[in-house]
Design a protein around this motif. Sequence first.
Motif, mmCIF file in Angstrom:
data_model
loop_
_atom_site.group_PDB
_atom_site.id
_atom_site.type_symbol
_atom_site.label_atom_id
_atom_site.label_comp_id
_atom_site.label_asym_id
_atom_site.label_seq_id
_atom_site.Cartn_x
_atom_site.Cartn_y
_atom_site.Cartn_z
ATOM 1 N N ILE A 213 39.446 31.549 37.381
ATOM 2 C CA ILE A 213 38.575 31.513 36.210
ATOM 3 C C ILE A 213 38.978 30.323 35.351
ATOM 4 C CG2 ILE A 213 37.640 32.829 34.286
ATOM 5 C CD1 ILE A 213 37.216 34.055 37.115
ATOM 6 N N SER A 214 37.977 29.547 34.898
ATOM 7 C CA SER A 214 38.250 28.321 34.154
ATOM 8 C C SER A 214 37.232 28.154 33.027
ATOM 9 C CB SER A 214 38.190 27.120 35.112
ATOM 10 O OG SER A 214 38.461 25.913 34.437
ATOM 11 N N VAL B 42 30.858 33.605 27.068
ATOM 12 C CA VAL B 42 29.634 33.663 27.860
ATOM 13 C C VAL B 42 29.683 34.827 28.854
ATOM 14 C CG1 VAL B 42 28.326 32.465 29.678
ATOM 15 C CG2 VAL B 42 28.971 31.249 27.594
ATOM 16 N N GLY B 43 30.874 35.181 29.332
ATOM 17 C CA GLY B 43 30.977 36.312 30.245
ATOM 18 C C GLY B 43 31.697 36.014 31.542
ATOM 19 N N LYS B 44 32.755 35.185 31.473
ATOM 20 C CA LYS B 44 33.514 34.838 32.683
ATOM 21 C C LYS B 44 34.268 36.049 33.228
ATOM 22 C CE LYS B 44 35.847 31.593 30.559
ATOM 23 N NZ LYS B 44 35.147 31.637 29.265
ATOM 24 N N THR B 45 35.024 36.722 32.328
ATOM 25 C CA THR B 45 35.800 37.875 32.773
ATOM 26 C C THR B 45 34.878 38.993 33.245
ATOM 27 O OG1 THR B 45 37.650 37.343 31.299
ATOM 28 C CG2 THR B 45 37.485 39.614 32.079
ATOM 29 N N ALA B 46 33.806 39.227 32.518
ATOM 30 C CA ALA B 46 32.853 40.263 32.917
ATOM 31 C C ALA B 46 32.274 39.968 34.301
ATOM 32 C CB ALA B 46 31.730 40.376 31.894
ATOM 33 N N PHE B 47 32.104 38.685 34.628
ATOM 34 C CA PHE B 47 31.520 38.323 35.922
ATOM 35 C C PHE B 47 32.444 38.720 37.071
ATOM 36 C CE2 PHE B 47 30.738 35.265 39.403
ATOM 37 C CZ PHE B 47 29.413 35.578 39.662
ATOM 38 N N TRP B 48 33.733 38.336 36.971
ATOM 39 C CA TRP B 48 34.610 38.691 38.093
ATOM 40 C C TRP B 48 34.892 40.185 38.131
ATOM 41 C CZ3 TRP B 48 39.139 41.239 37.770
ATOM 42 C CH2 TRP B 48 39.945 41.092 36.647
ATOM 43 N N VAL B 49 34.962 40.805 36.949
ATOM 44 C CA VAL B 49 35.144 42.261 36.918
ATOM 45 C C VAL B 49 33.971 42.946 37.617
ATOM 46 C CG1 VAL B 49 35.125 44.281 35.396
ATOM 47 C CG2 VAL B 49 36.629 42.349 34.887
ATOM 48 N N LYS C 41 50.672 41.249 49.514
ATOM 49 C CA LYS C 41 49.582 40.953 50.449
ATOM 50 C C LYS C 41 48.212 41.479 49.996
ATOM 51 C CE LYS C 41 52.669 40.663 54.428
ATOM 52 N NZ LYS C 41 53.862 40.469 53.567
ATOM 53 N N PRO C 42 47.747 41.120 48.808
ATOM 54 C CA PRO C 42 46.404 41.526 48.381
ATOM 55 C C PRO C 42 45.327 40.792 49.181
ATOM 56 C CG PRO C 42 47.329 39.966 46.819
ATOM 57 C CD PRO C 42 48.429 40.291 47.795
ATOM 58 N N ASP C 43 44.142 41.382 49.245
ATOM 59 C CA ASP C 43 43.001 40.738 49.916
ATOM 60 C C ASP C 43 42.300 39.748 48.992
ATOM 61 O OD1 ASP C 43 43.105 42.331 52.380
ATOM 62 O OD2 ASP C 43 42.526 43.997 51.066
ATOM 63 N N VAL C 44 42.229 40.100 47.721
ATOM 64 C CA VAL C 44 41.555 39.258 46.726
ATOM 65 C C VAL C 44 42.499 39.068 45.543
ATOM 66 C CG1 VAL C 44 39.585 39.036 45.164
ATOM 67 C CG2 VAL C 44 39.274 40.095 47.415
ATOM 68 N N VAL C 45 42.670 37.813 45.133
ATOM 69 C CA VAL C 45 43.503 37.476 43.984
ATOM 70 C C VAL C 45 42.610 36.844 42.922
ATOM 71 C CG1 VAL C 45 45.330 35.945 43.150
ATOM 72 C CG2 VAL C 45 45.599 37.130 45.335
ATOM 73 N N VAL C 46 42.675 37.374 41.709
ATOM 74 C CA VAL C 46 41.933 36.806 40.582
ATOM 75 C C VAL C 46 42.944 36.262 39.576
ATOM 76 C CG1 VAL C 46 40.259 37.212 38.743
ATOM 77 C CG2 VAL C 46 40.079 38.489 40.895
ATOM 78 N N ILE C 47 42.745 35.018 39.137
ATOM 79 C CA ILE C 47 43.633 34.424 38.140
ATOM 80 C C ILE C 47 42.789 34.043 36.925
ATOM 81 C CG2 ILE C 47 45.378 32.671 37.666
ATOM 82 C CD1 ILE C 47 45.699 32.317 40.694
ATOM 83 N N ASP C 48 42.961 34.769 35.858
ATOM 84 C CA ASP C 48 42.153 34.602 34.648
ATOM 85 C C ASP C 48 43.086 34.314 33.448
ATOM 86 O OD1 ASP C 48 40.262 34.732 32.655
ATOM 87 O OD2 ASP C 48 39.606 36.790 33.071
ATOM 88 N N GLN C 49 43.310 33.026 33.127
ATOM 89 C CA GLN C 49 42.673 31.817 33.639
ATOM 90 C C GLN C 49 43.698 30.947 34.369
ATOM 91 O OE1 GLN C 49 40.587 29.704 30.557
ATOM 92 N NE2 GLN C 49 39.585 31.521 29.822
ATOM 93 N N LEU C 50 43.230 30.263 35.405
ATOM 94 C CA LEU C 50 44.130 29.469 36.223
ATOM 95 C C LEU C 50 44.661 28.248 35.479
ATOM 96 C CD1 LEU C 50 45.551 28.971 38.875
ATOM 97 C CD2 LEU C 50 43.466 27.907 39.755
#
Length: 404
Positions: A327-328, A191-198, A281-290
């Motif tokens: 991301i889930s 559907v576009g989960k990865t594209a959304f956070w990217v 110490k990143p400001d934003v962490v993305v976990i694809d997929q948690l």
Amino acid sequence: MIEKQMLKLMLSKKFYAQYKGQISRNVFQGSFGSLFDTIQKAHEKYDADISVDELYSLHTAVYNPALTKAAKEQFSELIEDIKETTEPSEAIAKDIVNILAERDVAQRIAIEATEVFNGKPADFNIITKIIEEHKKGLPTEKLDAVTDNVEELIEQLEVTSKWQFNLMRLKENIGGVGPGNLVIVFARPEVGKTAFWVSLVAGPNGFAEQGAIVHAFINEEPAVRTQMRAINCFTGLNKEQVSEDIPKTHEEWKRIKDNIKMIDTVDWTIQDIDSHCEKYKPDVVVIDQLDKINVSGTYARTDEKLRAVYTSAREIAKRRDCVVIAISQASAEAHDRDHISFNMMENSKTGKAAEADLIIGIGNRTSNDPTNNNRILNVSKNKITGWHGDPTSVIDKYISRYDD
């Protein structure tokens, strides 16, 4: 022996109320910890003492109904051991509380010391603070009082939405996200989960262009592919256009490339991610997929394990002062639907959702029509501003970008 005595003591409502702030779950291992969780839940719901037999019923029938027969037999034996344990006197009970509290302090000091030994910059004030808090007899969380200064309070609230959304409907109604926030994005496959956070991270006016240092942990597809998606998204050039003019692409991409780091994490645990965040110490962490990240411990059911994973992710957000975007997958119930809510997340109707500050489900009722680029962004949980809605967005799959 001491854990059994403590669990038996905590069945008393009075004892639990008196000492719950001094007893940490960390001191109970394995099945003892699981029973401790049940006692906590029961005392939150029932205003009375709990009998040992009631503890077994609550644990196996109410809070863990999917336990296997073997697991139930194991807990039955443990319950019988607790039943036969002699309840200590009040003086001895206080000593037991102190012993367990000291074990917890020793464990936290040992963890901090081990991290220093393994290369973490030494800050022995942390160890000193742990010891001082123990001497005061107060849990750490009770010492971190919120400011009562109105000006400071407003400034702190602005920090919680530091990184602004680059989609107008989300920006207008939510603003953004900041340190300590756990965001869950979920949808059906393709559907576009990865594209959304990217798009949120690497799109025009995204988090990276705003100055955020973003580290993405990738276990869904090769990280090199996600990196290319980010380049496509920021430059607006598809793969073929990038190949035609690599120097131009590089010149454009270098504006934000140092702010984005993609990491392959197929075999990583949630503890590995925590250690990484502490170091870099990143400001934003993305976990694809948690959901695919491992966590230590033994769990009777998948939803129990997932709740532990999501609880740990939230703790990373708070402890490491960053945003965590998880991301889930959505369950089959969300298939071919525009409007979906957090109870449609795969393998969990409550556990995962309970930990999040913001949940966005991406709906698409025409999964069999690849020409339809419309997506519905369902905001079904929002502790940041309270707004709930379902704005329409359009995905450009060739450059992994969402637009209003």
